[in-house]
Design an enzyme around this catalytic site. Sequence first.
Site, short mmCIF file in Angstrom:
data_model
loop_
_atom_site.label_atom_id
_atom_site.label_comp_id
_atom_site.label_asym_id
_atom_site.label_seq_id
_atom_site.Cartn_x
_atom_site.Cartn_y
_atom_site.Cartn_z
N ASN A 102 0.82 -1.20 0.00
CA ASN A 102 0.00 0.00 0.00
C ASN A 102 0.86 1.26 0.00
O ASN A 102 1.97 1.27 0.55
CB ASN A 102 -0.94 0.02 1.22
N ASP A 104 -0.50 4.13 1.12
CA ASP A 104 -1.04 5.03 2.15
C ASP A 104 -0.14 4.98 3.39
O ASP A 104 0.77 4.17 3.47
CB ASP A 104 -2.49 4.63 2.50
N HIS A 119 5.94 -0.62 -2.68
CA HIS A 119 5.40 0.04 -3.87
C HIS A 119 5.43 1.55 -3.75
O HIS A 119 4.77 2.25 -4.52
CB HIS A 119 3.96 -0.43 -4.13
N GLY A 185 -5.18 -9.07 3.29
CA GLY A 185 -5.85 -8.09 2.44
C GLY A 185 -5.21 -7.90 1.09
O GLY A 185 -5.13 -6.77 0.58
N THR A 186 -4.76 -8.99 0.48
CA THR A 186 -4.18 -8.88 -0.86
C THR A 186 -4.70 -10.00 -1.74
O THR A 186 -4.87 -11.14 -1.29
CB THR A 186 -2.64 -8.89 -0.84
N SER A 187 -4.94 -9.65 -3.00
CA SER A 187 -5.46 -10.64 -3.96
C SER A 187 -4.33 -11.50 -4.52
O SER A 187 -4.57 -12.41 -5.31
CB SER A 187 -6.17 -9.92 -5.11
N ASN A 211 -7.91 -12.84 4.90
CA ASN A 211 -8.46 -12.15 3.75
C ASN A 211 -9.98 -12.32 3.67
O ASN A 211 -10.54 -13.29 4.20
CB ASN A 211 -7.81 -12.68 2.46
N GLU A 213 -11.59 -12.81 0.86
CA GLU A 213 -11.78 -13.98 -0.03
C GLU A 213 -10.54 -14.86 0.13
O GLU A 213 -9.43 -14.35 0.17
CB GLU A 213 -11.88 -13.53 -1.49
N ALA A 229 -10.38 -7.67 7.75
CA ALA A 229 -9.12 -7.46 8.47
C ALA A 229 -9.35 -6.70 9.78
O ALA A 229 -8.75 -7.04 10.81
CB ALA A 229 -8.15 -6.68 7.58
C1 BV8 Z 1 8.37 -5.90 -11.29
C2 BV8 Z 1 1.49 1.24 -7.01
C3 BV8 Z 1 10.51 -6.61 -12.00
C4 BV8 Z 1 0.57 1.95 -7.88
C5 BV8 Z 1 1.33 -1.04 -7.65
C6 BV8 Z 1 4.48 -12.39 -14.19
C7 BV8 Z 1 5.36 -12.76 -13.21
C8 BV8 Z 1 6.07 -11.82 -12.48
C9 BV8 Z 1 5.88 -10.46 -12.72
C10 BV8 Z 1 4.98 -10.11 -13.68
C11 BV8 Z 1 4.30 -11.05 -14.44
N1 BV8 Z 1 3.53 -10.38 -15.34
C12 BV8 Z 1 3.70 -9.05 -15.15
C13 BV8 Z 1 4.56 -8.88 -14.17
C14 BV8 Z 1 5.02 -7.63 -13.62
C15 BV8 Z 1 4.00 -6.92 -12.76
C16 BV8 Z 1 2.83 -7.73 -12.29
O1 BV8 Z 1 2.92 -8.42 -11.29
N2 BV8 Z 1 1.72 -7.60 -13.00
C17 BV8 Z 1 0.54 -8.34 -12.60
C18 BV8 Z 1 -0.69 -7.52 -12.91
C19 BV8 Z 1 0.56 -9.70 -13.27
N3 BV8 Z 1 4.74 -6.49 -11.60
C20 BV8 Z 1 5.48 -5.38 -11.69
O2 BV8 Z 1 5.58 -4.70 -12.69
C21 BV8 Z 1 6.29 -5.04 -10.45
N4 BV8 Z 1 7.67 -4.88 -10.83
O3 BV8 Z 1 7.92 -7.03 -11.46
O4 BV8 Z 1 9.67 -5.55 -11.57
C22 BV8 Z 1 11.37 -7.00 -10.87
C23 BV8 Z 1 10.80 -7.53 -9.71
C24 BV8 Z 1 11.64 -7.90 -8.66
C25 BV8 Z 1 13.00 -7.75 -8.78
C26 BV8 Z 1 13.53 -7.20 -9.95
C27 BV8 Z 1 12.72 -6.82 -11.00
C28 BV8 Z 1 5.82 -3.74 -9.85
C29 BV8 Z 1 4.39 -3.89 -9.33
C30 BV8 Z 1 3.98 -2.65 -8.57
C31 BV8 Z 1 2.85 -1.97 -9.28
N5 BV8 Z 1 2.34 -0.90 -8.43
N6 BV8 Z 1 0.95 -0.07 -6.85
C32 BV8 Z 1 -0.59 2.43 -7.08
O5 BV8 Z 1 -0.85 1.95 -5.95
O6 BV8 Z 1 -1.26 3.32 -7.62
S1 BV8 Z 1 0.50 -2.51 -7.59
C33 BV8 Z 1 -1.06 -2.32 -6.92
O7 BV8 Z 1 -1.56 -3.67 -6.76
C34 BV8 Z 1 -1.13 -1.76 -5.52
O8 BV8 Z 1 0.14 -1.46 -4.96
C35 BV8 Z 1 -1.75 -2.90 -4.72
O9 BV8 Z 1 -1.38 -2.92 -3.40
C36 BV8 Z 1 -1.21 -4.02 -5.45
C37 BV8 Z 1 -1.74 -5.36 -5.17
O10 BV8 Z 1 -3.14 -5.26 -5.07
P1 BV8 Z 1 -3.79 -5.68 -3.68
O11 BV8 Z 1 -3.15 -4.88 -2.61
O12 BV8 Z 1 -3.74 -7.14 -3.55
O13 BV8 Z 1 -5.25 -5.13 -3.86
P2 BV8 Z 1 -6.44 -5.85 -4.64
O14 BV8 Z 1 -7.51 -4.84 -4.82
O15 BV8 Z 1 -5.90 -6.59 -5.81
O16 BV8 Z 1 -6.95 -6.98 -3.59
C38 BV8 Z 1 -7.54 -6.59 -2.38
C39 BV8 Z 1 -7.77 -7.86 -1.57
O17 BV8 Z 1 -8.25 -7.50 -0.29
C40 BV8 Z 1 -8.79 -8.80 -2.18
O18 BV8 Z 1 -8.30 -10.14 -2.10
C41 BV8 Z 1 -10.01 -8.65 -1.27
O19 BV8 Z 1 -10.72 -9.87 -1.13
C42 BV8 Z 1 -9.37 -8.28 0.04
N7 BV8 Z 1 -10.20 -7.44 0.91
C43 BV8 Z 1 -11.04 -6.44 0.54
N8 BV8 Z 1 -11.58 -5.88 1.66
C44 BV8 Z 1 -11.06 -6.54 2.72
C45 BV8 Z 1 -10.18 -7.54 2.25
N9 BV8 Z 1 -9.51 -8.37 3.07
C46 BV8 Z 1 -9.70 -8.20 4.39
N10 BV8 Z 1 -10.52 -7.27 4.93
C47 BV8 Z 1 -11.22 -6.43 4.13
N11 BV8 Z 1 -12.04 -5.51 4.67
#
Ligand code: BV8
Length: 241
Positions: A102, A104, A119, A185-187, A211, A213, A229
């Site tokens: 996050n 925030d 991030h 809290g992460t998907s 989580n 889900e 959470a």
């Molecule tokens: C990188 C900043 C190389 C922006 C963000 C295949 C394999 C490996 C990598 C990749 C791949 N294909 C593509 C990639 C690269 C890519 C990637 O992973 N893409 C995905 C879409 C496939 N990754 C990257 O580019 C990363 N960099 O790989 O560099 C490298 C790596 C290591 C070493 C050397 C080189 C960079 C990724 C960062 C992107 N920036 N954020 C912004 O915030 O505006 S990511 C963004 O998604 C947010 O940061 C967020 O935190 C993050 C993950 O999302 P979640 O936090 O999980 O949130 P989400 O909504 O998805 O899920 C919420 C969950 O909470 C749900 O499960 C829900 O059920 C639950 N929930 C809801 N309410 C509650 C709850 N749980 C409990 N209580 C509740 N009340």
Amino acid sequence: MKAYTPQLWNFGPKSKLVILTGAGISAESGIRTFRDSGGLWEDHRVEDVATPEGFARNPGMVIEFYNQRRLELSHVRPNPAHEAIACLGNRLAERLLLVTQNIDNLHERGGSKQVEHMHGELLKLRCLRDERHVIDFAGVQNIDFPCPQCGAKMRPHIVWFGEIPFDMDAIQDALQCCTHFVFVGTSSQVYPAAGFRKVAKAVGAKVLCINLEVEADDPYTDLIIQGKAGIEVPLWVDSMP
Ligand code: BV8
């Protein structure tokens, strides 16, 4: 995969814990997640607002996207999940590494003293000319806001898709020697964060998912607590020694 019990978790005086949090831990504070219904990615294309290419194409739109989220931050507060993790951190000290996806500041405002923002952070800007120039910033950024150190333009200090996350060495070191790993809290859709539980599992750590889900057949998760959470994290922390 089994329902969590303190006995199965078996956390002891020499255990070392890594906690990874995602947008779900801030959901009850009123901050939108990304991939739930009504999430941020419903209104914005990731390619437009969370990639370097999107910023190069239209810096004003990206800056405005983060200005809106920075403004929103001033109207929300940490919830009991942030506060419980801070209490646990006070108890465990160097036996806990808290990593958040996050951007925030609710972990800090909830009392956590050491937070790895892999991030980046909404309340910081970074110089486009010299990435060492990072400043605290809580206002509304305009495109010409100059770096106080060299006058160049600035960008949000956020890791976009395709960019390398921060603190990876410290995180990998902690994962290699942890005995317990919790993700909250992460998907688990975004890498490398989504792979951390696999690294922990590979070194023999116990893995717990808290989580809303849960993926019932995730081979890398040992124990689960399904629910909000803000309710479940304080109960889990209370069950910890
Ligand atoms: C990188 C900043 C190389 C922006 C963000 C295949 C394999 C490996 C990598 C990749 C791949 N294909 C593509 C990639 C690269 C890519 C990637 O992973 N893409 C995905 C879409 C496939 N990754 C990257 O580019 C990363 N960099 O790989 O560099 C490298 C790596 C290591 C070493 C050397 C080189 C960079 C990724 C960062 C992107 N920036 N954020 C912004 O915030 O505006 S990511 C963004 O998604 C947010 O940061 C967020 O935190 C993050 C993950 O999302 P979640 O936090 O999980 O949130 P989400 O909504 O998805 O899920 C919420 C969950 O909470 C749900 O499960 C829900 O059920 C639950 N929930 C809801 N309410 C509650 C709850 N749980 C409990 N209580 C509740 N009340």
